[in-house]
Scaffold this active site. Sequence first.
Site, PDB file in Angstrom:
ATOM      1  N   CYS A 100       0.831  -1.209   0.000  1.00 45.70           N
ATOM      2  CA  CYS A 100       0.000   0.000   0.000  1.00 45.70           C
ATOM      3  C   CYS A 100       0.872   1.268   0.000  1.00 45.70           C
ATOM      4  O   CYS A 100       1.449   1.611  -1.023  1.00 45.70           O
ATOM      5  CB  CYS A 100      -0.985  -0.044   1.158  1.00 45.70           C
ATOM      6  SG  CYS A 100      -2.379   1.063   0.907  1.00 45.70           S
ATOM      7  N   GLU A 138      -0.475  -8.521   5.112  1.00 41.62           N
ATOM      8  CA  GLU A 138      -0.142  -8.651   6.547  1.00 41.62           C
ATOM      9  C   GLU A 138      -1.385  -8.630   7.431  1.00 41.62           C
ATOM     10  O   GLU A 138      -1.294  -8.949   8.619  1.00 41.62           O
ATOM     11  CB  GLU A 138       0.855  -7.547   6.965  1.00 41.62           C
ATOM     12  CG  GLU A 138       0.258  -6.184   7.277  1.00 41.62           C
ATOM     13  CD  GLU A 138      -0.153  -5.394   6.045  1.00 41.62           C
ATOM     14  OE1 GLU A 138      -0.283  -5.981   4.956  1.00 41.62           O
ATOM     15  OE2 GLU A 138      -0.365  -4.167   6.171  1.00 41.62           O
ATOM     16  N   HIS A 178      -3.523  -5.591   1.495  1.00 45.22           N
ATOM     17  CA  HIS A 178      -2.653  -5.810   2.660  1.00 45.22           C
ATOM     18  C   HIS A 178      -2.514  -7.283   3.056  1.00 45.22           C
ATOM     19  O   HIS A 178      -3.297  -7.764   3.889  1.00 45.22           O
ATOM     20  CB  HIS A 178      -3.219  -5.043   3.849  1.00 45.22           C
ATOM     21  CG  HIS A 178      -3.082  -3.559   3.712  1.00 45.22           C
ATOM     22  ND1 HIS A 178      -2.076  -2.842   4.340  1.00 45.22           N
ATOM     23  CD2 HIS A 178      -3.798  -2.668   3.010  1.00 45.22           C
ATOM     24  CE1 HIS A 178      -2.198  -1.561   4.024  1.00 45.22           C
ATOM     25  NE2 HIS A 178      -3.235  -1.432   3.225  1.00 45.22           N
TER      26      HIS A 178
HETATM   27  N1  GLN Z   1      -3.250   1.741   3.890  1.00 42.20           N
HETATM   28  C1  GLN Z   1      -2.376   2.541   3.367  1.00 42.20           C
HETATM   29  O1  GLN Z   1      -1.175   2.267   3.341  1.00 42.20           O
HETATM   30  C2  GLN Z   1      -2.882   3.845   2.832  1.00 42.20           C
HETATM   31  C3  GLN Z   1      -1.917   4.426   1.816  1.00 42.20           C
HETATM   32  C4  GLN Z   1      -2.188   5.868   1.452  1.00 42.20           C
HETATM   33  N2  GLN Z   1      -2.002   6.728   2.577  1.00 42.20           N
HETATM   34  C5  GLN Z   1      -3.566   5.974   0.836  1.00 42.20           C
HETATM   35  O2  GLN Z   1      -4.498   6.419   1.468  1.00 42.20           O
HETATM   36  O3  GLN Z   1      -3.707   5.608  -0.289  1.00 42.20           O
END
Ligand code: GLN
Length: 234
Positions: free
Chosen positions: A85, A196, A194
Amino acid sequence: MRIGVVTFPGSLDDGDAARAVRLAGADAVRLWHGDPDLHNVDAVVLPGGFSYGDYLRCGAIARFAPAMESIIDAARGGLPVLGICNGFQILCEAHLLPGALTRNQHLHFRNRDQWLRVESADTAWTNTFQPGQEILIPVKNGEGCYVADQRTLDALEAEGRVVARYIRGNPNGSQRDIAAVTNEAGNVVGIMPHPEHAVEALTGPSLDGLGFFTSVLRALAGATAGASHAGGHQ
Ligand SMILES: NC(=O)CC[C@H](N)C(=O)O
């Protein structure tokens, strides 16, 4: 094996990434964004969150962190690096991966469980999956719309560098439903959802995320075996 997890100011998922590393059977080594020393780690995870408050663009400032200067060099030398992400956004800003993550097409933050199809098992982070395997992991981002020019997208497809695609709905408008890509060597992978957060029955929608972390251990074990084999002939 020692897997580094970098904490930037505004990182959110570094603790979960370190836990996933441990559940996969490796030592999690916490790395600090301001420290260029990578402490002899065998691989690095750049976790999700809002590094440096997402100011300017997501990942645009983190890309210049002292730790990143070392990670960029090491990644070019073959160090396995997984960007999740915000970590994916940092890898694109660092030009370790092509393309960019832009504002979700519908302009809403999207947080849900998401089905993906693993397209390539030919990377350091996906070698324990079957190509075509469908997995369920959470997605949560505001700027996850993957874009690149048509020539880059065609090259990624032709070279088998689209690592995972969204199926049963594209949560952010990413071109060609791309959820994850890799570099030419297959050691650097960026993924928007994600893994994780899908490593334990108590909290995840599945255990599908664990495969990313066990894959790198298998890749590293293979590299070590290859190195000692080569050493034996010297
Ligand atoms: N969950 C995250 O890593 C968010 C990544 C980034 N800040 C977004 O909103 O796209």
